[in-house]
Design a protein around this motif. Structure first.
Motif, PDB file in Angstrom:
ATOM      1  N   TYR A 193       0.817  -1.209   0.000  1.00  0.00           N
ATOM      2  CA  TYR A 193       0.000   0.000   0.000  1.00  0.00           C
ATOM      3  C   TYR A 193       0.850   1.258   0.000  1.00  0.00           C
ATOM      4  O   TYR A 193       2.070   1.205   0.168  1.00  0.00           O
ATOM      5  CB  TYR A 193      -0.965   0.005   1.197  1.00  0.00           C
ATOM      6  CG  TYR A 193      -0.306   0.336   2.533  1.00  0.00           C
ATOM      7  CD1 TYR A 193       0.530  -0.562   3.173  1.00  0.00           C
ATOM      8  CD2 TYR A 193      -0.533   1.565   3.161  1.00  0.00           C
ATOM      9  CE1 TYR A 193       1.116  -0.256   4.404  1.00  0.00           C
ATOM     10  CE2 TYR A 193       0.048   1.875   4.382  1.00  0.00           C
ATOM     11  CZ  TYR A 193       0.873   0.956   5.000  1.00  0.00           C
ATOM     12  OH  TYR A 193       1.459   1.263   6.196  1.00  0.00           O
ATOM     13  N   ARG A 204       8.260   4.035  -4.771  1.00  0.00           N
ATOM     14  CA  ARG A 204       8.272   3.126  -3.616  1.00  0.00           C
ATOM     15  C   ARG A 204       7.243   2.013  -3.810  1.00  0.00           C
ATOM     16  O   ARG A 204       7.495   0.857  -3.460  1.00  0.00           O
ATOM     17  CB  ARG A 204       7.997   3.905  -2.322  1.00  0.00           C
ATOM     18  CG  ARG A 204       8.136   3.036  -1.083  1.00  0.00           C
ATOM     19  CD  ARG A 204       8.058   3.838   0.191  1.00  0.00           C
ATOM     20  NE  ARG A 204       6.732   4.429   0.389  1.00  0.00           N
ATOM     21  CZ  ARG A 204       6.416   5.248   1.389  1.00  0.00           C
ATOM     22  NH1 ARG A 204       7.335   5.569   2.288  1.00  0.00           N
ATOM     23  NH2 ARG A 204       5.199   5.738   1.499  1.00  0.00           N
ATOM     24  N   LYS A 249       6.421  -1.816   1.893  1.00  0.00           N
ATOM     25  CA  LYS A 249       5.252  -1.216   2.540  1.00  0.00           C
ATOM     26  C   LYS A 249       4.082  -2.199   2.414  1.00  0.00           C
ATOM     27  O   LYS A 249       3.182  -2.037   1.578  1.00  0.00           O
ATOM     28  CB  LYS A 249       4.935   0.157   1.925  1.00  0.00           C
ATOM     29  CG  LYS A 249       4.074   1.027   2.844  1.00  0.00           C
ATOM     30  CD  LYS A 249       4.156   2.480   2.454  1.00  0.00           C
ATOM     31  CE  LYS A 249       3.156   3.353   3.204  1.00  0.00           C
ATOM     32  NZ  LYS A 249       3.295   3.357   4.654  1.00  0.00           N
ATOM     33  N   GLU A 273      12.694   3.052  13.980  1.00  0.00           N
ATOM     34  CA  GLU A 273      11.650   3.959  13.481  1.00  0.00           C
ATOM     35  C   GLU A 273      10.453   3.826  14.408  1.00  0.00           C
ATOM     36  O   GLU A 273      10.494   3.082  15.377  1.00  0.00           O
ATOM     37  CB  GLU A 273      11.273   3.646  12.017  1.00  0.00           C
ATOM     38  CG  GLU A 273      10.672   2.282  11.789  1.00  0.00           C
ATOM     39  CD  GLU A 273      10.200   2.048  10.349  1.00  0.00           C
ATOM     40  OE1 GLU A 273       9.952   3.002   9.607  1.00  0.00           O
ATOM     41  OE2 GLU A 273      10.067   0.860   9.978  1.00  0.00           O
ATOM     42  N   ALA A 305       6.169   2.956  14.978  1.00  0.00           N
ATOM     43  CA  ALA A 305       5.267   1.915  14.480  1.00  0.00           C
ATOM     44  C   ALA A 305       4.684   2.319  13.121  1.00  0.00           C
ATOM     45  O   ALA A 305       4.374   1.464  12.296  1.00  0.00           O
ATOM     46  CB  ALA A 305       4.153   1.652  15.480  1.00  0.00           C
ATOM     47  N   ALA A 306       4.518   3.611  12.884  1.00  0.00           N
ATOM     48  CA  ALA A 306       4.043   4.100  11.578  1.00  0.00           C
ATOM     49  C   ALA A 306       4.683   5.451  11.266  1.00  0.00           C
ATOM     50  O   ALA A 306       4.010   6.383  10.804  1.00  0.00           O
ATOM     51  CB  ALA A 306       2.515   4.200  11.562  1.00  0.00           C
ATOM     52  N   SER A 307       5.968   5.568  11.530  1.00  0.00           N
ATOM     53  CA  SER A 307       6.659   6.841  11.304  1.00  0.00           C
ATOM     54  C   SER A 307       8.170   6.620  11.288  1.00  0.00           C
ATOM     55  O   SER A 307       8.647   5.609  11.804  1.00  0.00           O
ATOM     56  CB  SER A 307       6.301   7.833  12.425  1.00  0.00           C
ATOM     57  OG  SER A 307       6.534   7.253  13.693  1.00  0.00           O
ATOM     58  N   ASN A 308       8.900   7.553  10.722  1.00  0.00           N
ATOM     59  CA  ASN A 308      10.372   7.532  10.796  1.00  0.00           C
ATOM     60  C   ASN A 308      10.822   8.415  11.947  1.00  0.00           C
ATOM     61  O   ASN A 308      10.058   9.240  12.442  1.00  0.00           O
ATOM     62  CB  ASN A 308      11.000   8.012   9.479  1.00  0.00           C
ATOM     63  CG  ASN A 308      10.821   7.008   8.360  1.00  0.00           C
ATOM     64  OD1 ASN A 308      10.112   7.270   7.395  1.00  0.00           O
ATOM     65  ND2 ASN A 308      11.435   5.846   8.472  1.00  0.00           N
ATOM     66  N   LEU A 332      11.114   1.539   6.878  1.00  0.00           N
ATOM     67  CA  LEU A 332      10.465   2.012   5.656  1.00  0.00           C
ATOM     68  C   LEU A 332      11.163   3.280   5.164  1.00  0.00           C
ATOM     69  O   LEU A 332      11.384   4.199   5.960  1.00  0.00           O
ATOM     70  CB  LEU A 332       8.990   2.331   5.942  1.00  0.00           C
ATOM     71  CG  LEU A 332       8.210   2.659   4.673  1.00  0.00           C
ATOM     72  CD1 LEU A 332       7.831   1.388   3.931  1.00  0.00           C
ATOM     73  CD2 LEU A 332       6.972   3.473   4.976  1.00  0.00           C
ATOM     74  N   GLY A 363      10.832   6.434   4.252  1.00  0.00           N
ATOM     75  CA  GLY A 363       9.714   7.387   4.286  1.00  0.00           C
ATOM     76  C   GLY A 363       9.878   8.515   3.285  1.00  0.00           C
ATOM     77  O   GLY A 363      10.976   9.042   3.092  1.00  0.00           O
ATOM     78  N   ILE A 364       8.774   8.906   2.686  1.00  0.00           N
ATOM     79  CA  ILE A 364       8.797  10.006   1.723  1.00  0.00           C
ATOM     80  C   ILE A 364       8.959  11.332   2.485  1.00  0.00           C
ATOM     81  O   ILE A 364       9.654  12.249   2.034  1.00  0.00           O
ATOM     82  CB  ILE A 364       7.500  10.021   0.871  1.00  0.00           C
ATOM     83  CG1 ILE A 364       7.249   8.638   0.224  1.00  0.00           C
ATOM     84  CG2 ILE A 364       7.536  11.130  -0.177  1.00  0.00           C
ATOM     85  CD1 ILE A 364       8.284   8.153  -0.741  1.00  0.00           C
ATOM     86  N   THR A 365       8.341  11.419   3.670  1.00  0.00           N
ATOM     87  CA  THR A 365       8.498  12.615   4.505  1.00  0.00           C
ATOM     88  C   THR A 365       9.950  12.737   4.952  1.00  0.00           C
ATOM     89  O   THR A 365      10.533  13.826   4.943  1.00  0.00           O
ATOM     90  CB  THR A 365       7.572  12.512   5.745  1.00  0.00           C
ATOM     91  OG1 THR A 365       6.319  11.971   5.331  1.00  0.00           O
ATOM     92  CG2 THR A 365       7.370  13.858   6.411  1.00  0.00           C
ATOM     93  N   SER A 408       3.552  10.766   6.422  1.00  0.00           N
ATOM     94  CA  SER A 408       2.691  11.497   5.485  1.00  0.00           C
ATOM     95  C   SER A 408       1.507  12.133   6.196  1.00  0.00           C
ATOM     96  O   SER A 408       1.074  13.224   5.822  1.00  0.00           O
ATOM     97  CB  SER A 408       2.156  10.540   4.424  1.00  0.00           C
ATOM     98  OG  SER A 408       3.217  10.076   3.648  1.00  0.00           O
TER      99      SER A 408
HETATM  100  N1  PDD Z   1       2.838   5.021   7.448  1.00  0.00           N
HETATM  101  N2  PDD Z   1       7.598   3.907   8.847  1.00  0.00           N
HETATM  102  C1  PDD Z   1       6.472   3.177   8.896  1.00  0.00           C
HETATM  103  C2  PDD Z   1       6.514   1.828   9.522  1.00  0.00           C
HETATM  104  C3  PDD Z   1       5.278   3.708   8.365  1.00  0.00           C
HETATM  105  O1  PDD Z   1       4.156   2.973   8.391  1.00  0.00           O
HETATM  106  C4  PDD Z   1       5.269   5.020   7.808  1.00  0.00           C
HETATM  107  C5  PDD Z   1       4.048   5.650   7.229  1.00  0.00           C
HETATM  108  C6  PDD Z   1       6.483   5.734   7.779  1.00  0.00           C
HETATM  109  C7  PDD Z   1       6.592   7.118   7.172  1.00  0.00           C
HETATM  110  O2  PDD Z   1       6.553   7.060   5.759  1.00  0.00           O
HETATM  111  P1  PDD Z   1       5.951   8.271   4.893  1.00  0.00           P
HETATM  112  O3  PDD Z   1       6.701   9.470   5.295  1.00  0.00           O
HETATM  113  O4  PDD Z   1       6.204   7.870   3.485  1.00  0.00           O
HETATM  114  O5  PDD Z   1       4.473   8.386   5.240  1.00  0.00           O
HETATM  115  C8  PDD Z   1       7.629   5.139   8.299  1.00  0.00           C
HETATM  116  C9  PDD Z   1       1.614   5.463   6.835  1.00  0.00           C
HETATM  117  C10 PDD Z   1       1.341   6.919   6.922  1.00  0.00           C
HETATM  118  C11 PDD Z   1       0.481   4.592   7.311  1.00  0.00           C
HETATM  119  O6  PDD Z   1       0.714   3.407   7.466  1.00  0.00           O
HETATM  120  O7  PDD Z   1      -0.645   5.080   7.485  1.00  0.00           O
END
Ligand code: PDD
Length: 287
Positions: free
Chosen positions: A32, A51, A147, A179, A181-184, A203, A205-207, A243
């Motif tokens: 995703y 990605r 991802k 990192e 759980a859902a962020s860098n 991951l 991350g694009i951010t 993001s």
């Molecule tokens: N998650 N690391 C993990 C494990 C992530 O799930 C995410 C983003 C990131 C940051 O990546 P990006 O900057 O590309 O959003 C890092 C998304 C937002 C989600 O699962 O909802």
């Protein structure tokens, strides 16, 4: 009413359904992306599509659309949904199989699903108070650069953070902060911005990449390097980036106050550069 896209058709999200035999449902067999939309424009689309391609290649699912077709579909999805700022979500699974079998089905075609939800437009920097985070062992698999929709460890880790009145879990592996759980993760130490290098543990991350770009363009001292748990605890500032959360300053880590309990000066500098970049996107001057 929210509009979704499924396998070539747009329809109301509430009426969009996939088969229970979809491998996304049975195995979490898919990948995703989450793409922010500012002023109706898709943020860093080329980076997200690259990605996505890497994730699809890694799990051996053929990319169902060309980059142009992805852009056309996502642009229409955004136009059909409310608000100028949105978070577009897309996922590709290996598709529907006639029976449940771990092995890839012979003749399945990928299931392509996308939806978009409104995001709050204005971020008032002065109203940001910062978040609490906790450290937890990284219990995930060894190829976190994909991802994948298979997010049960991330779900459990995030929930554990919430149960302890935190907003995010920072994952520790072999003494290193990897990192969220859902962020860098970024730390600031003596004016130096540090984030762990990309690799299979996290991951890309694009951010994260944009922050590195902004640091480089504005001569902010920056380094990609491992961060030990000790360095994390002693950091002047800790940021978590994604993001949907953009750049969140951490003001409490486990039982310790970070950066005096308020967002730090380097965060202020970076978030204003980030907001400027979003403004340029809204005007069509950046992508
Ligand atoms: N998650 N690391 C993990 C494990 C992530 O799930 C995410 C983003 C990131 C940051 O990546 P990006 O900057 O590309 O959003 C890092 C998304 C937002 C989600 O699962 O909802």
């Amino acid at each position: 009413m929210s509009t979704a896209y499924l396998n070539g058709e747009f329809r109301p999200l509430s009426e969009t359904q996939v088969s229970v035999m979809d491998r996304g449902f049975l195995f979490g067999d898919g990948v995703y992306e989450v793409i922010p939309v500012y002023g109706g424009r898709l943020f860093r689309l080329a980076h997200h599509l690259k990605r996505l391609r890497n994730s699809l290649d890694a799990v051996r699912i053929a990319n169902p659309l060309s980059n142009e077709a992805w852009e056309t579909m996502l642009t229409e999805l955004v136009a059909r949904n409310e608000g100028l700022d949105q978070a577009a979500y897309l996922q590709v699974t290996r598709g529907v199989a006639p029976r449940r079998d771990h092995a890839f089905p012979e003749n399945s075609s990928p299931t392509l699903f996308a939806m978009s939800t409104p995001m709050a437009e204005a971020v008032d920097i002065d109203s940001v108070t910062g978040i609490a985070a906790i450290t937890l062992p990284d219990i995930r698999w060894k190829i976190c650069n994909i991802k994948a929709i298979t997010l049960l460890p991330n779900v459990l880790l995030r929930q554990q953070a919430i149960d302890s009145d935190g907003a995010e879990a920072i994952l520790i592996d072999d003494g290193l902060a990897i990192e969220g759980a859902a962020s860098n993760i970024f730390i600031v130490r003596n004016g130096l911005l540090i984030t762990p290098p990309n690799g299979p543990a996290l991951l890309p991350g694009i951010t994260r990449d944009l922050i590195i770009e902004l640091a480089t363009n504005h001569a902010i001292p920056f380094r990609e390097a491992d961060i030990t748990q000790q360095e994390l605890c002693n950091a002047d500032e800790i940021w978590l980036t994604s993001s949907t959360r953009e750049i969140s300053p951490v003001i409490r880590l486990d039982d310790k106050t970070i950066s005096g309990g308020a967002p730090g000066p380097q965060w202020r500098r970076m978030i204003s550069l980030y907001q400027d970049y979003k403004t340029a996107i809204r005007k069509g001057e950046a992508s």
